[in-house]
Design an enzyme around this catalytic site. Structure first.
Site, short mmCIF file in Angstrom:
data_model
loop_
_atom_site.label_atom_id
_atom_site.label_comp_id
_atom_site.label_asym_id
_atom_site.label_seq_id
_atom_site.Cartn_x
_atom_site.Cartn_y
_atom_site.Cartn_z
N GLU A 133 37.49 28.65 34.38
CA GLU A 133 37.49 29.68 35.42
C GLU A 133 37.09 28.97 36.71
O GLU A 133 35.92 28.62 36.91
CB GLU A 133 36.52 30.81 35.04
N CYS A 160 32.86 32.96 43.08
CA CYS A 160 34.21 32.46 42.74
C CYS A 160 35.27 33.52 43.01
O CYS A 160 36.44 33.20 43.16
CB CYS A 160 34.25 32.03 41.28
#
Length: 691
Positions: free
Chosen positions: A255, A294
């Protein structure tokens, strides 16, 4: 200087040497040192596989789920200590809430998933398949815990959430974890792990912690292990390319930070609720956690004729954000996680300035309260303007991982969709619009390049979790640059740590293996009516075949009058030419009701407390007047029913004090030709013998 401990092979162990100094992000003062030098990483992995894995594999999904729930309740009692440490990372109370209580919330959410699994060490995955004409051979898939370990290499921005959202999933699956947090904020992760270990809730070996370098850890993983990584795309590529990971074909879930975007629909104008929603969402995503997310919004796409109005509105909103010491209740944005992060963000902004200009904020100065801007890792929110998004590659490739975002124009929605894809794969995107057609156009057009899309409008804004909030029951990840992996996602996330195996055999054999009754398996004589058995006494496969009942036209008429269901097929005077039926047909729900009358036992109170529901009800053949129906009734599956947590006496409800479980029964309807006319799964709540 205090050294952070590494919890490995059952003990807290300090690495060799002085280690890397870690600093308070607000004051710049040293906090601790971290090192894994001298540790035997092969032994750490072996301990997880030989001690933690067997202990977890012996537990059922329900036992592991209740373990997560107990851990969440325990950690919730230690929030003040965690918050005190979190402030040192530069996080405000709101930032810390997302990290700490959001992480604990992941434990609760995954604990609740136990209800989606059997009370067993394995589970069936998907439908079963009959593979033979005479119903003696079948196949299905089962899921069983991998015999390895989950290795989590996490990012610095969410030291608690990043760990808990990952271990919740692998622990529920029955696989132990080794957590390697980003070193710069590892002191917060260590504080939480110390409390987890002290609680003695997890079996030994289920969780190990490395505070410092991962060393040669990945050189010792094997195909039964799973590696997850959260961080930059470049670091992820380096780790994913590890020769051992490629050789052993180790599952690797990445990720990575991505160039996420938000789009304003061209239907939105100043004065509309969606205009203010858009501005607030951008400000929140730029300032929450000082932009170190993120999922943060890095690219802002708006209709070209609204550019000036919008960037000025965002700038005005950003100007209301107070920056400084997160311990001060007036502060709405703290510092970055450290001086290294601030330096890196500034370097990335300089790259973006080759094709953009700053319309709000400054790289050189920032006003702070209750803090020293020269000592802490503070940075002003920076809004960039890029008027030529098609000609500027940097804005779609360079990420400044902080309170930085770039606003850009688009001409049509097709342009906005195409611009969103220039990020080459993102974790998430948002579209703010009051027009459902625009929303549909954007979602369908942009879905291939995004892991999650939020459609935001006035209808859902108050309760929306927002652009940047991954949810435990939804996939977190994205294609391309975002890593190509998936985290969480409810059952999907758990399945990353389970091996799928196809099994074949007779229905009776598959029933014995899976502990779930399969159609056409040989039933068991229960000895007495199953409804007279307590939960513990019932066995999978306990089966009765009822007496027959003749269905009459008068029965059908009476049920039609009682229910009010006078559908033409249930009326005997209907001309059935051109229909699917030959004559008056019985209501499916009438046959279901008849079934209950045939399999329910007597008038006496028995261990069956109530009918809990019906699943998978199907009517497979018409039942006409004169048919003789009977029922085959089989104990299919047994599931625990945990007692409800009662915090106040007034919350008590009748039956809360009764120990009970859920029993699923396969109900098959047959006619006089022994042909199946219907099938259903009925759920009952059954009292336990031991109270």
């Amino acid at each position: 200087m205090n050294k952070l401990g590494n919890y490995i092979t059952g003990s807290w162990i300090n690495g060799d040497g002085d280690g890397q100094l870690l600093y308070n992000a607000v004051t710049g003062d040293p906090v601790a040192a971290a090192t894994t030098k001298g540790l035997d990483f092969a032994s750490v992995l072996n301990y997880a596989r030989t001690v933690g894995n067997p202990a977890l594999r012996k537990m059922t999904f329900h036992e592991r789920g209740n373990m997560l729930k107990a851990l969440a309740l325990h950690l919730r009692n230690h929030l003040p200590e965690f918050y005190a440490v979190s402030y040192q990372t530069g996080a405000t109370k709101a930032d810390s809430w997302v990290d700490i209580e959001g992480g604990i919330g992941n434990l609760f959410a995954n604990a609740s998933l136990r209800r989606k699994f059997p009370d067993d060490v394995i589970c069936i995955d998907g439908e079963s398949h009959n593979l033979s004409k005479n119903n003696t051979f079948m196949g299905t898939h089962i899921l069983s815990p991998k015999e390895g370990v989950a290795v989590h290499i996490n990012a610095f921005n969410f030291p608690v959430w990043g760990m808990l959202e990952k271990i919740a999933v692998n622990l529920l699956a029955g696989v132990p974890a080794i957590v390697k947090p980003a070193t710069v904020t590892a002191y917060l992760t260590e504080a939480v792990v110390r409390e987890i270990i002290a609680s003695n809730i997890l079996p030994e070996g289920a969780l190990q912690l490395l505070c410092g370098s991962a060393g040669d850890l990945l050189d010792h993983v094997n195909s039964q292990d799973v590696v997850t990584f959260t961080g930059s795309a470049s670091t992820g590529l380096m780790l994913k390319s590890n020769a051992n990971i490629l050789k052993e074909n180790v599952p690797f879930n990445m990720e990575a930070d991505s160039l996420n975007c938000i789009v304003l629909g061209d239907d939105v104008n100043p004065g509309m609720p969606e205009w203010e929603i858009f501005v607030k969402e951008v400000r929140k995503e730029m300032t929450l956690k000082a932009g170190q997310r993120c999922t943060g919004i890095r690219r802002i796409f708006v209709p070209e004729n609204k550019m000036e109005d919008l960037w000025k509105a965002i700038a005005t909103s950003l100007a209301q954000t107070t920056i400084g010491n997160p311990l001060n209740e007036k502060v709405r944005m703290g510092s970055l996680a450290g001086e290294t992060q601030r330096k890196e963000v500034k370097e990335q902004v300089q790259k973006l300035l080759a094709s953009s200009q700053i319309v709000y904020g400054s790289l050189d100065s920032v006003d702070v309260i209750d803090a020293d801007a020269s000592k802490g890792a503070f940075l002003s929110p920076i809004l960039l303007l890029n008027e030529l998004p098609w000609a500027s590659a940097h804005v779609h490739e360079v990420e400044a991982f902080g309170p930085v975002s770039t606003i850009m124009p688009y001409k049509t929605m097709d342009d906005a969709i195409a611009l969103s894809k220039l990020g080459k794969g993102s974790l998430c995107s948002s579209v703010v619009t009051a027009d459902h057609n625009i929303a549909r156009q954007y979602v369908i057009g942009a879905a291939t390049h995004h892991g999650r899309i939020l459609v935001l409008n006035n209808e859902c804004a108050k309760e929306s979790t927002g652009h940047g909030s991954p949810l435990p029951l939804l996939v977190h990840g994205g294609p391309g640059r975002a890593g190509g992996g998936e985290e969480m996602g409810g059952l999907r996330g758990v399945k990353h740590y389970l091996q799928r195996t196809a099994i074949q055999g007779s229905p009776t054999s598959i029933t014995a293996v899976t502990n779930v009754y399969q159609p056409n398996a040989i039933g068991k004589d229960p000895g007495k009516h199953p409804f007279k058995k307590y939960f513990e006494e019932l066995q999978i496969g306990d089966q009765i075949v009822t007496e027959k009942r003749i269905i009459t036209s008068e029965d059908i008429d009476r049920f039609a009058d009682l229910s009010g269901d006078h559908f033409y097929a249930h009326i005997k005077t209907t001309d059935f030419t051109g229909t699917m039926f030959e004559q008056q047909v019985a209501h499916g729900y009438f046959i279901m009701s008849i079934a209950a009358g045939l399999f329910v036992d007597g008038y006496e109170i028995n261990p069956v407390l109530l009918n809990y529901g019906i699943d998978e009800l199907r009517f497979t053949k018409p039942v006409y007047p004169g048919a003789e129906v009977y029922i085959r009734f089989t104990c299919k599956e047994k599931l625990p029913n945990d007692k409800r947590v009662i915090e106040k006496p007034e919350d008590f409800k009748r039956g809360d004090d009764i120990e009970k479980g859920i029993v699923k029964w396969l109900v098959e309807f047959f006619d006089e030709a022994d042909e199946l006319t219907g099938v259903a799964t009925i759920l009952t709540m059954v009292k336990k013998l031991k109270q």
